[in-house]
Structure formats: structure tokens, C-alpha cells
Design a protein around this motif. Structure first.
Motif, PDB file in Angstrom:
ATOM      1  N   GLY A  17      -6.296  -2.377   7.436  1.00  0.00           N
ATOM      2  CA  GLY A  17      -5.753  -0.771   7.031  1.00  0.00           C
ATOM      3  C   GLY A  17      -6.627  -0.146   6.232  1.00  0.00           C
ATOM      4  O   GLY A  17      -6.708   0.986   6.359  1.00  0.00           O
ATOM      5  N   PRO A  18      -7.200  -0.668   5.229  1.00  0.00           N
ATOM      6  CA  PRO A  18      -8.017   0.046   4.357  1.00  0.00           C
ATOM      7  C   PRO A  18      -9.437   0.543   5.053  1.00  0.00           C
ATOM      8  O   PRO A  18      -9.986  -0.243   5.947  1.00  0.00           O
ATOM      9  N   HIS A  19      -9.919   1.817   4.535  1.00  0.00           N
ATOM     10  CA  HIS A  19     -11.012   2.390   5.191  1.00  0.00           C
ATOM     11  C   HIS A  19     -12.350   1.243   5.000  1.00  0.00           C
ATOM     12  O   HIS A  19     -12.193   0.330   4.163  1.00  0.00           O
ATOM     13  N   LEU A  20     -13.210   1.480   5.682  1.00  0.00           N
ATOM     14  CA  LEU A  20     -14.364   0.786   5.779  1.00  0.00           C
ATOM     15  C   LEU A  20     -15.083   0.221   4.392  1.00  0.00           C
ATOM     16  O   LEU A  20     -15.429  -0.786   3.853  1.00  0.00           O
ATOM     17  N   GLY A  43       0.935  -1.269  -0.033  1.00  0.00           N
ATOM     18  CA  GLY A  43      -0.130  -0.197   0.006  1.00  0.00           C
ATOM     19  C   GLY A  43       0.911   1.200   0.039  1.00  0.00           C
ATOM     20  O   GLY A  43       0.195   2.319   0.013  1.00  0.00           O
ATOM     21  N   LEU A  62      -4.029  -0.618   1.509  1.00  0.00           N
ATOM     22  CA  LEU A  62      -4.313   0.559   2.596  1.00  0.00           C
ATOM     23  C   LEU A  62      -5.548   1.204   1.747  1.00  0.00           C
ATOM     24  O   LEU A  62      -6.355   0.812   0.847  1.00  0.00           O
ATOM     25  N   TYR A  91     -10.511  -1.474  17.355  1.00  0.00           N
ATOM     26  CA  TYR A  91     -10.843  -0.758  16.187  1.00  0.00           C
ATOM     27  C   TYR A  91     -10.954  -1.499  14.763  1.00  0.00           C
ATOM     28  O   TYR A  91     -11.725  -1.600  14.179  1.00  0.00           O
ATOM     29  N   ARG A  92      -9.916  -2.336  14.840  1.00  0.00           N
ATOM     30  CA  ARG A  92      -9.976  -3.257  13.527  1.00  0.00           C
ATOM     31  C   ARG A  92     -11.048  -4.342  13.565  1.00  0.00           C
ATOM     32  O   ARG A  92     -11.838  -4.531  12.592  1.00  0.00           O
TER      33      ARG A  92
END
Lengths: 260, 246
Positions: free
Chosen positions: A189-192, A137, A166, A225-226
Motif C-alpha cells: 500500500g505505500p507509494h513506490l 497506517g 501506508l 498493480y501491486r
């Protein structure tokens, strides 16, 4: 039934620092708070370009996991730029530790995925049945399609995108996963919205989840969070089951537990 | 029920090619999460090329729900004079700020072609929100250089430049007084560390909805900042101070 595996955990903390409070049992207990039953545990210190004693670091990670061989799976690292020493360490980790996953971090370790040194490492890993998980990423050395080119040149090598590209390169991660069956994606790591696109587009047999937990960082907020995000993804129970419990074992090529 | 205290500094509205979000759907998400107001910006193609069409959607939503939506409009700097005219038009129509997305809009924060729009926003007293964290176009020290060059401007770093610039976010933000940091997508421990380094008054809550989850991002702020005073500043007071400055 297989265990739910967090496929992206580091032993220690950034820079190779280790906390005295960091223990394998403690890590498993922390993972269990979020419904996770095991982990691929990767080195940290050896990922930095100024690290020279990879065997020592790899032994620490191996010893960390040894008490729970069915739940903590030790990965190892080398720096491809170290040439023959790197190849020797791959053979040692495979033969002595029975390690099945090599972690590489091209931008921290300062090498290009498209280099003769990388080819030597990839060829040996293909021959020994060792999968490679990459940090990805991040330009200029760690983009998903740079990593994925190994799938073409080494068709029996299992290659894992450690971060799913990412936030900026997740679309090329999808392209790579569609092109190569031996390209696996760890959503970490990528946004939702990008994570959902990966879950929708990549076959679950090529998909797994990871938190990027540092075991010596005793703050659980990253785990929360993850895994909170992963559980919010719209997937069928079958897809989720495969990504959480099946794909990690497939990548590692380790026997599945007889009973949990 | 909505809380008067919570404002989301980063939400998207509009029907683009890869992202769609109606005003009603955003309002529902805000209500479920007790978010009273949200900064709304356009999505994909409206950020990139169809600026006027996207801006009109944002402004219309804000006119329909003036107590809920705070419109930030955009213009692609490569449209040059037309971009200046578009921003001038939207400021006159109620736009409260500007959103720039160097990745979508094809420029870097160091490009001279972009500076006339910065100067226009400053002339109108409008804060500027930047997507940040994408190499090579929108990196922290590029934004800091801009903030140094224009100390009278207000600059907001989207996503705290998530993800691989985390080494330099605090250091670059600490160089200047006129740079704020929005929290979406970045991991909780990092958000806490940045706030400790640059001060809570520089932190703005944002979800980047629908790219991010408003629920998860709000939970993150609650977990990271146990102090009610800190949360109040991050969830609303800091942004209100920016928007209401003379």
C-alpha cells in the motif's frame, strides 16, 4: 526452494460478500499469472465490528485453504473486545486448524491496540506461537508504533505491520522495524518511493510483500498493480528472495515445502 | 517521441532533503513514457518553508522548457502576508496554479488562516491542487467544504485521497462541480469506480513522480479505461480545460 508468498490476501470481498466463482484453485491460478505461488489468506467478514460468529467465518477460510495446504495458509480473526470468547477462538484455531497467524483490524473492529483486551490476546498468541498481522497506517487505532509497542511488551510475539504504514506513516514503520526484531513489515500500500525506502531500510528477514487481493473480487488489476510495483523495487536478488520466499514462512512458523 | 495527448498533472521537481529530481531526469522519464507535458511542483522543504527558493526552481525549469513543464507554485499559509506576496509574485512570473500540502505545511483545510490564499488563487483564476488523504489535515470532506464555500474556485484532490478515505471520495466529490480528482497511487478498481460515479470529466491523470512511477501509473490508466475517448479526457483534455478556462 520456498514458494513466493503473497502475505496479504482476503477470502471473499469487502463486507464479507463471497462470489460463487471464487475458488481456491482459481485464486492460485490468478496469483500464478503474476509469478506468485501461494498466499496467506485472511478472513474478511470477521473483521467488521458487527460480526459475532468468528468461528464460522474462520472455518470458511480454513476450509477454503484446506485443498492446498502447502500453498494457501489460513489466517483467522477474533475481536479482542469479546474477551474470553476471543481467547477460546484463538486456542481453537491453533489447536484444531493449526493456524499460525491472527489478523486484527483495530479501526474496523473498534478496539485500541493499547488495551487490556489486546494484552490478553497478545499474551495468549505469544504463548501459543501465533503471529499477529495488523491493519496499520490509519489513525487513531492502527498506527505502526501503536502496533509495535506489543513487540516490547511481548518480546516473543511476532507482530506484522500489514500495510507498512501506508503513505503517511511508513517512516515510523522503519523506526519500529529497526527497534524490534520481532516486528515484520508487509509492503502493501505505500507509494513506490515509500516502498523503496522500506526495502532499503528494513532487513529483508523482516520484510514481505502483499497485494490485499480480495479473492471474490475477480478483477486482477489490483494484483497486477501491486506486484508490478514490488518487482520495480531496487533490491538484490538475495533480499528479494528472502522477502518473497523466506520471511513469510518464518512469520508463520510452518515447515517449508520439501520441493516445488 | 512524445504524444501530444498526454499530460501528467502531478510531478515534483527540485533537490530537497528527502526527495530529489532534476528537470533533465523528469524529461527523460516523460520521453520514455510518451508524456508531452507535466505539471511540476516543488518537493519537501520547498513546500514546507523555503517556498520562494523552490518556486524559483520550478519557474526556471518551466522557462527553460515552456512546452514541457506547467509550473504550480506554493506558499505556506502560516507566512500570512508574505505567503500572499509570494503567490502574487509567482503568478506574475508564470505560475499556472497552486499546490498546497497541508501535512508538510502544517495546517488543515478548515483553517481560517489558509482562506486568504484560496481567495488570492481565485482572484487570479488559478486552479488549486491539494495533497489529500492524510488525516487530520487533508481529508475529502474538508476539501468539499472548501469547494462549496468557493464555487468559483477550481480544486484538485491529489491521489484521490489515497488510501483510507475511499468510502467517501466519490460521495464528497459528487457534492460539487468544481472538484477534480487526480489518480496517482490509488488502486485500479477504485479509480474505475470513482470515474463511474463522478464522471470521467472529473478525473485527471497524475503519477506523483518520483514518489510514484509514471510508467506504472500510465499503464493503470490504460488498463482501467479501455475507451480512447475516456483516456483522452483523463490524460489531457480535462486538465487543459481547467488551465485554459477564461
Amino acid at each position: 526452494m520456498n514458494r513466493i508468498i503473497d502475505f496479504h490476501v482476503h477470502q471473499g470481498a469487502w463486507g464479507g460478500v463471497r462470489s460463487e466463482q471464487d475458488s481456491p484453485a482459481g485464486t492460485l491460478e490468478r496469483l500464478s499469472r503474476f509469478g506468485v505461488e501461494g498466499a496467506l489468506v485472511m478472513p474478511f467478514a470477521g473483521l467488521f465490528s458487527n460480526w459475532f460468529d468468528h468461528p464460522a467465518d474462520n472455518d470458511v477460510v480454513h476450509d477454503y485453504c484446506r485443498e492446498f495446504p502447502d500453498r494457501l495458509f489460513a489466517a483467522f480473526t477474533v475481536n479482542p473486545l469479546m474477551g474470553g470468547a476471543a481467547l477460546d477462538e484463538i486456542r481453537r484455531c491453533r489447536e484444531v486448524h493449526d493456524s499460525r497467524v491472527l489478523k486484527l483490524h483495530p479501526w474496523l473492529q473498534g478496539f485500541s491496540v493499547t488495551s487490556a483486551e489486546m494484552d490478553a490476546v497478545a499474551g495468549l498468541c505469544e504463548k501459543l506461537g501465533v503471529a499477529i498481522i495488523f491493519h496499520d497506517g490509519t489513525p487513531p487505532y492502527s498506527t505502526p508504533l501503536q502496533v509495535a509497542r506489543l513487540c516490547r511488551d511481548f518480546p516473543n510475539l511476532k507482530v506484522v505491520s500489514g500495510h507498512g504504514g501506508l503513505c503517511d506513516l511508513w517512516q515510523e514503520t522503519i523506526a519500529a522495524a529497526r527497534r524490534y526484531r520481532n516486528f515484520y513489515v508487509c509492503i502493501c500500500g505505500p507509494h513506490l518511493s515509500a516502498a523503496q525506502a522500506l526495502a532499503d531500510s528494513v532487513p529483508s528477514a523482516q520484510l514481505c510483500f502483499g497485494s490485499d487481493l480480495s479473492t471474490s473480487d475477480l478483477d486482477d488489476s489490483l494484483l497486477w498493480y501491486r506486484w508490478r510495483g514490488f518487482r520495480a523495487l531496487r533490491m538484490t536478488s538475495g533480499q528479494r528472495e528472502t522477502a518473497e520466499r523466506m520471511t513469510p514462512y518464518e512469520i508463520m512458523g510452518v515447515p517449508r515445502p520439501k520441493e516445488v | 517521441m512524445t504524444s501530444p495527448a498526454t499530460i501528467d498533472a502531478h510531478c515534483h521537481l527540485g533537490f530537497g532533503l528527502t526527495c530529489s529530481r532534476s528537470a533533465d531526469d523528469l524529461l527523460k522519464e516523460m520521453d520514455v513514457n510518451s508524456v508531452s507535458r507535466a505539471v511540476v511542483v516543488p518537493v519537501d522543504r520547498f513546500l514546507a518553508v523555503d517556498n520562494s527558493e523552490g518556486n524559483d526552481q520550478i519557474l526556471a525549469a518551466a522557462r527553460s522548457h515552456p512546452d514541457r513543464f506547467i509550473p504550480f507554485t506554493t506558499a505556506n499559509p502560516w507566512f500570512c502576508d508574505r505567503a500572499r506576496a509570494e503567490l502574487t509574485r509567482t503568478f506574475g512570473a508564470g505560475s499556472a496554479g497552486v499546490k498546497f500540502h497541508p501535512g508538510f505545511q502544517g495546517f488543515t483545510l478548515s483553517d481560517e488562516v489558509f482562506l486568504p490564499l484560496v481567495e488570492l488563487a481565485i482572484e487570479h483564476g488559478k486552479p488549486m491542487f491539494f495533497h489529500a488523504g492524510t488525516p487530520i489535515s487533508s481529508m475529502p470532506y474538508q476539501l468539499t467544504e472548501l469547494a462549496m464555500r468557493y464555487p468559483e474556485g477550481i480544486f484538485i484532490m491529489g491521489h484521490m485521497a489515497y488510501s483510507d478515505f475511499w468510502y467517501e471520495v466519490s460521495a464528497s466529490a459528487a457534492c460539487v462541480d468544481n472538484l477534480y480528482l487526480e489518480t496517482s497511487h490509488h488502486v485500479p478498481g477504485f479509480v474505475r469506480a470513482v470515474a463511474q460515479r463522478v464522471g470521467v470529466d472529473k478525473i485527471l491523470f497524475g503519477s506523483d513522480s518520483p514518489y510514484g512511477s509514471m510508467e506504472v501509473e500510465l499503464e493503470k490508466i490504460g488498463a482501467v479505461f479501455p475507451s480512447e475517448s475516456d483516456r483522452t479526457r483523463i490524460l489531457s483534455a480535462n486538465l487543459l480545460r481547467i488551465l485554459e478556462r477564461p
